[in-house]
Design an enzyme around this catalytic site. Structure first.
Site, mmCIF file in Angstrom:
data_model
loop_
_atom_site.group_PDB
_atom_site.id
_atom_site.type_symbol
_atom_site.label_atom_id
_atom_site.label_comp_id
_atom_site.label_asym_id
_atom_site.label_seq_id
_atom_site.Cartn_x
_atom_site.Cartn_y
_atom_site.Cartn_z
ATOM 1 N N PRO A 172 8.538 -7.738 3.246
ATOM 2 C CG PRO A 172 8.061 -9.995 3.335
ATOM 3 C CD PRO A 172 7.760 -8.701 4.007
ATOM 4 C CD GLU A 173 2.932 -7.620 0.876
ATOM 5 O OE1 GLU A 173 2.104 -6.996 0.200
ATOM 6 O OE2 GLU A 173 2.611 -8.443 1.759
ATOM 7 C CG MET A 174 4.320 -1.327 -0.339
ATOM 8 S SD MET A 174 2.706 -0.519 -0.268
ATOM 9 C CE MET A 174 3.161 1.189 -0.597
ATOM 10 C CG HIS A 197 12.129 -3.146 0.608
ATOM 11 N ND1 HIS A 197 12.250 -1.851 0.156
ATOM 12 C CD2 HIS A 197 13.145 -3.328 1.499
ATOM 13 C CE1 HIS A 197 13.289 -1.273 0.735
ATOM 14 N NE2 HIS A 197 13.854 -2.154 1.556
#
Length: 343
Positions: A145-147, A101
């Site tokens: 920090p991902e989706m 993200h």
């Protein structure tokens, strides 16, 4: 007659050499992915703890495939499972650090492992914190920090799309629930297996590998690589790291494994497709990775020549990729929560 005798002798020697390697591989616990489809399905189901409750069928597969490629599961609406586990790039992303993200690199500096053959891992994630694919699927979806999504946002987005409402009713006889989203993705991922020439060799086809690949395989076994990379996936279990000496790139990132300092040994299947290597994505050269792993784990200074032979063998683990048709995803509606690229 003399020429014929020499040829027959060479064939006999090659056959004995092949049998010696196969016997040695079995002693180390290496297992072939079955070429028989029914046996392979059985192996997959035995490896997937939720397969009895949620069996693999075409309807669940198709729903799981849509969700695997569905960017609207992310807060931004542009990141899907396939972003970091790209099925066209060996099931990984080809960069040192998983990036999510708002272009946020993983704060622990960990690399995205391949999703291919992950059903055969006994644990998921580098620290083994998830035990199966459906449990793993929930992690990246809700990690900032991902989706960067939430279970509530995932459900709201999908419930606003009539086609998904109908599909969940058909597949699960249920309304859309976050845990069922993860289940469907896990069912799809079960099918991402890649049998290779290596498997045919272990099943007894001595011509499946070249003589150079066989020599590399024997070195792989005798050097001790199979002490961590064994089983059907040649990895996928938590193993002790830095057994003999320190990893010189230990300082890159703060990932230190589970509470016991153990790290999942990655599968070696399709390894030539999944650079960079190691949990923090430092090595781009497979030969260098082999040489340093020999020092760190085995206390063995593997020569360039032997490392190259092992690389030759490892390339025989590149398997036949399943054919994946990119799904056409259903349209959003006026009630679908809008993408959030700012927060």
């Amino acid at each position: 007659m003399k020429t014929k005798f020499i040829l027959l002798s060479c064939v006999a020697f090659s056959s004995l050499f092949s049998n010696e390697i196969i016997d040695l591989a079995k002693q180390y616990g290496l297992v072939a992915m079955p070429s028989d489809p029914a046996e392979l399905r059985k192996m997959i189901n035995e490896a997937a703890p939720d397969s009895q409750q949620y069996p693999t069928n075409m309807a669940t597969y198709e729903l799981g495939k849509k969700l695997y490629f569905e960017p609207r599961l992310s807060k931004s609406g542009i990141i899907s499972c396939n972003t970091c586990h790209n099925l066209g790039l060996g099931g990984a992303d080809g960069v040192p650090v998983a990036t999510g993200h708002k272009w946020t690199p993983n704060p622990h500096h960990v690399n995205s492992p391949t999703v291919y053959n992950s059903v055969f891992n006994s644990v998921q994630f580098w620290d083994g914190r998830a035990k199966h694919l459906a449990e793993q699927a929930a992690g990246p979806m809700t990690a900032m920090p991902e989706m960067a999504s939430t279970p509530e946002l995932v459900e709201q987005r999908l419930k606003s799309i009539p086609q998904y409402v109908e599909e969940f009713k058909k597949v699960f006889n249920s309304e859309i629930k976050f845990d069922l989203v993860n289940t469907a993705i896990g069912v799809f991922e079960r099918t991402l297996v890649t049998p290779s020439r290596y498997d045919k060799f272990l099943e007894g086809d001595e011509n499946a590998l070249s003589e150079k690949e066989k020599k590399g395989f024997k070195l792989f076994l005798e050097t001790g690589c199979a002490s961590c990379h064994y089983g059907v996936n040649l990895g996928g279990r938590l193993e002790h790291f830095q057994v003999v000496s320190k990893y010189k790139y230990y300082h890159i990132g703060d990932f230190r494994g589970d509470k016991y300092g153990m790290i999942k040994a990655p599968t070696l299947r399709n390894i030539e497709l999944t650079a960079p290597y190691f949990h923090n994505g430092v090595y781009w050269s497979l030969r260098d990775a082999i040489k340093d792993m020999g020092t760190i784990q085995l206390g063995d200074n593997i020569s360039d020549e032997n490392a190259d032979l092992i690389v030759t063998f490892l390339k025989s683990l590149t398997g036949k990729m399943p054919k994946i048709d990119y799904p056409i995803l259903p349209p959003s509606t006026e009630t679908t929560p809008k993408p959030d690229l700012e927060h």
